[in-house]
Enzyme design. Structure first.
Site, mmCIF file in Angstrom:
data_model
loop_
_atom_site.group_PDB
_atom_site.id
_atom_site.type_symbol
_atom_site.label_atom_id
_atom_site.label_comp_id
_atom_site.label_asym_id
_atom_site.label_seq_id
_atom_site.Cartn_x
_atom_site.Cartn_y
_atom_site.Cartn_z
ATOM 1 N N ASP A 285 -4.348 8.533 -0.374
ATOM 2 C CA ASP A 285 -4.405 8.976 1.019
ATOM 3 C C ASP A 285 -4.679 10.468 1.164
ATOM 4 O OD1 ASP A 285 -4.029 6.423 1.805
ATOM 5 O OD2 ASP A 285 -1.863 6.593 1.992
ATOM 6 N N HIS B 210 -4.814 -0.381 -3.999
ATOM 7 C CA HIS B 210 -6.247 -0.456 -3.659
ATOM 8 C C HIS B 210 -7.094 0.047 -4.838
ATOM 9 C CE1 HIS B 210 -5.518 -0.935 0.771
ATOM 10 N NE2 HIS B 210 -4.525 -0.109 0.561
ATOM 11 N N SER C 23 0.831 -1.211 0.000
ATOM 12 C CA SER C 23 0.000 0.000 0.000
ATOM 13 C C SER C 23 0.871 1.269 0.000
ATOM 14 C CB SER C 23 -0.974 -0.067 1.182
ATOM 15 O OG SER C 23 -1.978 0.882 1.051
#
Lengths: 270, 270
Positions: free
Chosen positions: B167, B189, B152
């Site tokens: 993010d 993701h 990630s």
């Protein structure tokens, strides 16, 4: 403080047209005094197309709003007729885009009202700094009291910083500090977790919680799509059709209904 | 180039435990040579707790993997028995966290392998720069060939920049340029649009498209949860259980099945 702000979560609500869900509030906000609005299209790549969208929409404002939204009671009919009389003479708001002017700083100096539209917040903030507009807009709004409307990214940049944008960091602005018309953060398009989702990326609440793990981070008002914040001087009121969720460092999160007084957010120690 | 990378989209897959969906690939990647892995927990606030999670997981690797994942054919049984014999002597990987060492740069200099975990990418990148680790990690991985695993946020920082992280920008790093172990971007993701959603915020695809409206932006590999990229020298292979979606500026987006050779992304002109 003369400050007047209309900070909208989202430009388009599911099933509606551009700015349709907040057109009444926009008209109430800019009122009958402002004739010409300075538009800032920096958050989208195609500034000409974006300006046309905004221009077309603002041209229609002031016309025939009530008969779509209000039930046909006697009072509504009286309001409707008086507005038809007024607005039959009102040509809608004229939109001038800052990117069409030879001198953006001068355009802000002469603006009667400002509208910064949504798109990518990083791109928007960088362009505001590149064009030296951050300080100038702050001065015009806080000192001269010209009305400022923001939508989505335009709402993010009106707050203390862009630390709580949802956008992808596609360009690097010189700082995350923003125009600072209010001393807190807003998270536009605030989204509740989907209980059926199998996606494991962080929820919006988890992301804001991570922000509050950092030192001295201010409150974050999560504005769900459909909601907006009206600020008049030191008074802040939640408008629109959806609740807002407030995150404060070290405190329990709180839900606020439309109509709530959120003026406490305007003090420095929120 | 000695480069060896395992770039994972997500640390936890729906229904599974921490790093469970990629534990076989992790074991294959670090193999039997590496005994001790240097962990970088900077992306989460509680570094001690995060280190414990990683340490506990890596301790179990190498043990009893096959009998959970492989059908009990004769071949599998032979593999299983030989692995039991080997791994009964193998204590799992030892994890040392960079935040527990007195000199992080020196810890990178001595590392046999590196794992950077997920969390907030902005916080992670800032801490990597604050601790002067960006150049050092790049040197160890590209010149000395020590294996690098990212998950990630740890995958984001391994690429050319963090421009395509999902993010929230909770802190301001000195640049968005990252370690640069590969010359393109990854979007971990990666999420397909939900056709039933009434949310009007940008889809992931729209955000990446906005990135490609900017000049000279490299390819973006959208790694769905469950997928990962293995890079060995100049060879890149998609691993895992889900397809990946590739975005290239000015080109049609493309889907790739697990097992696809994506080595062309490692050339500069992807």
């Amino acid at each position: 403080m003369k400050r007047r702000l209309l900070l909208v979560s989202n430009s388009t609500l599911h099933g509606g047209g551009y700015l349709q869900h907040c057109q009444q509030q926009i008209q109430d906000f800019f009122g009958k005094e402002v004739k010409r609005i300075l538009f800032v299209p920096y958050a989208l790549h195609d500034r000409d197309a974006y300006t046309k969208t905004a221009r077309d929409k603002f041209k229609t404002l002031g016309l025939c709003l009530y008969h779509m939204d209000v039930e046909h009671t006697v009072t509504a009919t009286v309001i409707f007729i008086s507005d038809v009389l007024f607005f039959s003479l009102f040509p809608g708001y004229e939109v001038e885009s800052v990117h069409e002017t030879p001198d953006p700083v001068d355009a802000v100096r002469k603006a009667e009202g400002i509208f910064i539209g949504g798109g990518n917040t990083f791109r928007l903030l960088k362009a505001l700094y590149d064009n030296k507009l951050v300080t100038e807009i702050k001065k015009r709004v806080l000192e001269d009291g010209i009305p400022y409307m923001g939508s989505s990214a335009g709402t993010n940049v009106s707050t203390i910083s862009i630390n709580t944008t949802n956008d992808m960091p596609i360009v690097y602005p010189p700082t995350f500090a923003a125009i600072g018309l209010v001393p807190f953060n807003i998270n536009p398009h605030y989204l509740d977790p989907d209980p059926n989702s199998k996606h494991m990326g962080e929820t919006r609440e988890q992301r804001i919680t991570q922000y509050h793990e950092e030192l001295e981070t201010p409150s974050v008002l999560g504005l769900r799509e459909g909601s907006m914040l009206l600020v008049e001087g030191n008074k802040a009121t939640l408008l629109g059709s959806t609740k807002a969720r407030l995150f404060q460092r070290g405190k329990q999160t709180t839900e606020y209904e439309p109509g709530s007084d959120l003026s406490f957010l305007l003090t420095d120690a929120q």
